[in-house]
Each structure stands twice: as structure tokens, then as C-alpha cells.
Design an enzyme around this catalytic site. Structure first.
Site, mmCIF file in Angstrom:
data_model
loop_
_atom_site.group_PDB
_atom_site.id
_atom_site.type_symbol
_atom_site.label_atom_id
_atom_site.label_comp_id
_atom_site.label_asym_id
_atom_site.label_seq_id
_atom_site.Cartn_x
_atom_site.Cartn_y
_atom_site.Cartn_z
ATOM 1 N N GLY A 12 49.029 26.100 30.356
ATOM 2 C CA GLY A 12 48.168 26.873 29.477
ATOM 3 C C GLY A 12 47.217 26.072 28.606
ATOM 4 C CG ASN A 14 41.752 25.457 31.401
ATOM 5 O OD1 ASN A 14 40.601 25.137 31.151
ATOM 6 N ND2 ASN A 14 42.510 24.815 32.278
ATOM 7 C CG MET A 91 49.146 28.412 39.974
ATOM 8 S SD MET A 91 47.638 27.610 40.563
ATOM 9 C CE MET A 91 47.318 26.415 39.264
ATOM 10 C CG ASN A 108 39.746 30.767 39.081
ATOM 11 O OD1 ASN A 108 40.791 30.617 38.442
ATOM 12 N ND2 ASN A 108 39.454 30.054 40.159
ATOM 13 C CG HIS A 110 38.371 25.327 41.843
ATOM 14 N ND1 HIS A 110 39.600 25.588 42.424
ATOM 15 C CD2 HIS A 110 37.851 24.279 42.508
ATOM 16 C CE1 HIS A 110 39.787 24.737 43.420
ATOM 17 N NE2 HIS A 110 38.743 23.931 43.478
ATOM 18 C CG ASP A 147 34.062 36.708 46.020
ATOM 19 O OD1 ASP A 147 35.070 35.991 46.216
ATOM 20 O OD2 ASP A 147 32.937 36.425 46.479
ATOM 21 C CD GLU A 148 36.647 41.817 47.326
ATOM 22 O OE1 GLU A 148 35.633 41.142 47.057
ATOM 23 O OE2 GLU A 148 36.865 42.939 46.824
ATOM 24 N N GLY A 149 37.229 36.488 48.261
ATOM 25 C CA GLY A 149 37.513 35.199 48.887
ATOM 26 C C GLY A 149 38.253 34.266 47.937
HETATM 27 C C1 GAR Z 1 43.805 23.693 35.639
HETATM 28 O O1 GAR Z 1 43.446 22.395 36.019
HETATM 29 C C2 GAR Z 1 43.020 24.716 36.434
HETATM 30 O O2 GAR Z 1 41.710 24.309 36.688
HETATM 31 C C3 GAR Z 1 43.813 24.789 37.704
HETATM 32 O O3 GAR Z 1 45.164 24.749 37.277
HETATM 33 C C4 GAR Z 1 45.245 24.003 36.058
HETATM 34 C C5 GAR Z 1 45.989 24.826 35.029
HETATM 35 O O4 GAR Z 1 46.226 24.101 33.859
HETATM 36 N N1 GAR Z 1 43.521 25.974 38.454
HETATM 37 C C6 GAR Z 1 43.471 26.006 39.782
HETATM 38 O O5 GAR Z 1 43.727 25.069 40.474
HETATM 39 C C7 GAR Z 1 43.075 27.363 40.364
HETATM 40 N N2 GAR Z 1 42.697 27.216 41.735
HETATM 41 P P1 GAR Z 1 46.562 24.824 32.484
HETATM 42 O O6 GAR Z 1 47.708 25.799 32.740
HETATM 43 O O7 GAR Z 1 46.969 23.693 31.583
HETATM 44 O O8 GAR Z 1 45.313 25.529 31.996
#
Ligand code: GAR
Length: 208
Positions: A12, A14, A91, A108, A110, A147-149
């Protein structure tokens, strides 16, 4: 006031960046109304509670099938009267019904520069492992609409981060978070809260 529901699965950081940016006044006219985790042990839930935000766990393991889980997730987002769904290290593959009900209202983060190192299997530390294996000199992070992808929606913001010769997946992940993710996620939310982000022909436009 933009009402945000944040979906999380892990640490968490972010989510914390968004909480801090709202408290600091860097995100205007928005508040987090609910945090939902699929993982009961996610530290993100504790971060939410510490900030006085309602935190709930909706785990697929508590439901007889995927359909019931999806229904509960959508209901929890609807009940919070959500304007924007933010995936912050979420996830879970989102149900199609959620994506269509909240089209243009789910974003989201990434941990790479889309369209590099994205799509199925590219999440968390795996992304940084792949970046190091390929030997690229620059990586970064992307905030995009969902989106859906997988990682295919319109891109809102991106920020580049240098890869160092002595990086491990862990050191690179940390630098991408510090230099890119924790900055562009709050910035993107602020732009959306100000009504400055439009989707046109599958691409975003940011009004000045
Ligand atoms: C972050 O690096 C985020 O970009 C990634 O998971 C981590 C979560 O960290 N997300 C993905 O890979 C999504 N495809 P956090 O729980 O400390 O924010």
C-alpha cells in the site's frame, strides 16, 4: 468532491502516497471513501485504518465461486458511492461488469513504461526482473485507464526512471516507486478531480 475507492492487495505505498497528497493539499477536491483489499493481510488495510479511512477485505476465498466474489466487490464499490476506482497495487483481475459499469472511471498504476513490460504475467517484482534481464537503460511507471485488456487502456501519465548497472529487482522497484509511481498517481488523480482528463478516440487529452 471526487469520491475515490482504492483497491489494494499488498503493502500500500501507492495508497499512502495518495493519502499524503490529499492531506498536503496536492490533490484537490477529492477524498478516499473506502479501501478494499482481496488480501486480509495486506498492510494497505492498516495504512487506511491509520488514516481513518474505512478498510474492508473482500477475499475470493470467502465466496463459493468467482461470480459471488465479483458481485460482492461491485456492490462494495457501488455502496461507497464511488466516482473513481483507483487500483493501487491491486492484483485481482477485475470483473467485466465492474469495468463496463465504471468505464473511464477506473485507473491503474503499472510499474513500467507501457507498452513495454506489461500485459499478462507482468506485475510487481516480475516487471523489474524482466527489465533487468532485457538490459534496458530506462524504465518508469504509467498511470492509465482500465479497459477489458491487461494494461491496454488509455495512458494518462508516464514518468521515466534510469536503470543502474548494479540494480537488483528490489532496488529498481524502490527507485521506480520513489521517482515515478508516488508522484504520477497523485498527479493523475488531481487532474481527474479537476475535470481535466478526457478520453478521445482511445487516447487521453489533458486540458491545460
Ligand atoms: C506497485 O509497484 C505497483 O505499480 C504494482 O504493484 C506495486 C504495489 O505496491 N502494480 C502492478 O504491478 C499492477 N500490474 P504498493 O502496494 O506498495 O503500492
Amino acid at each position: 468532491m471526487l469520491r475515490i475507492t482504492v483497491l489494494v492487495s499488498g503493502g500500500g505505498t501507492n495508497l499512502q502516497a495518495i493519502i499524503d497528497a490529499i492531506a498536503a493539499g496536492d490533490i484537490h477536491n477529492a477524498s478516499i471513501v473506502r479501501v478494499i483489499s482481496n488480501n486480509p493481510n495486506a498492510y494497505a488495510l492498516t495504512r487506511a485504518q491509520n488514516a481513518g479511512i474505512e478498510a474492508v477485505c473482500i477475499s475470493p476465498k470467502s465466496f463459493p465461486d468467482r461470480e459471488q466474489f465479483h458481485k460482492a466487490l461491485l456492490q462494495a464499490i457501488d455502496e461507497a458511492d464511488t466516482d473513481l476506482v483507483v487500483l493501487a497495487g491491486c492484483m485481482v483481475v477485475l470483473p467485466a461488469e465492474l469495468i463496463s459499469s465504471y468505464r473511464g472511471r477506473i485507473i491503474n498504476i503499472h510499474p513500467a513504461l507501457i507498452p513495454s513490460f506489461c500485459g499478462k504475467g507482468f506485475y510487481g517484482l516480475h516487471v523489474h526482473e524482466a527489465v533487468l534481464e532485457r538490459g534496458v537503460r530506462v524504465t518508469g511507471a504509467t498511470v492509465h485507464f482500465v479497459d477489458e485488456g491487461t494494461d491496454t487502456g488509455p495512458i494518462i501519465l508516464q514518468k521515466a526512471v534510469d536503470v543502474h548497472d548494479d540494480d537488483t529487482p528490489e532496488t529498481l522497484q524502490r527507485r521506480v516507486m520513489e521517482e515515478a509511481e508516488w508522484k504520477i498517481m497523485p498527479q493523475a488523480i488531481d487532474l481527474i478531480a479537476q475535470g481535466r482528463v478526457r478520453i478521445e478516440d482511445g487516447r487521453t487529452r489533458i486540458d491545460q
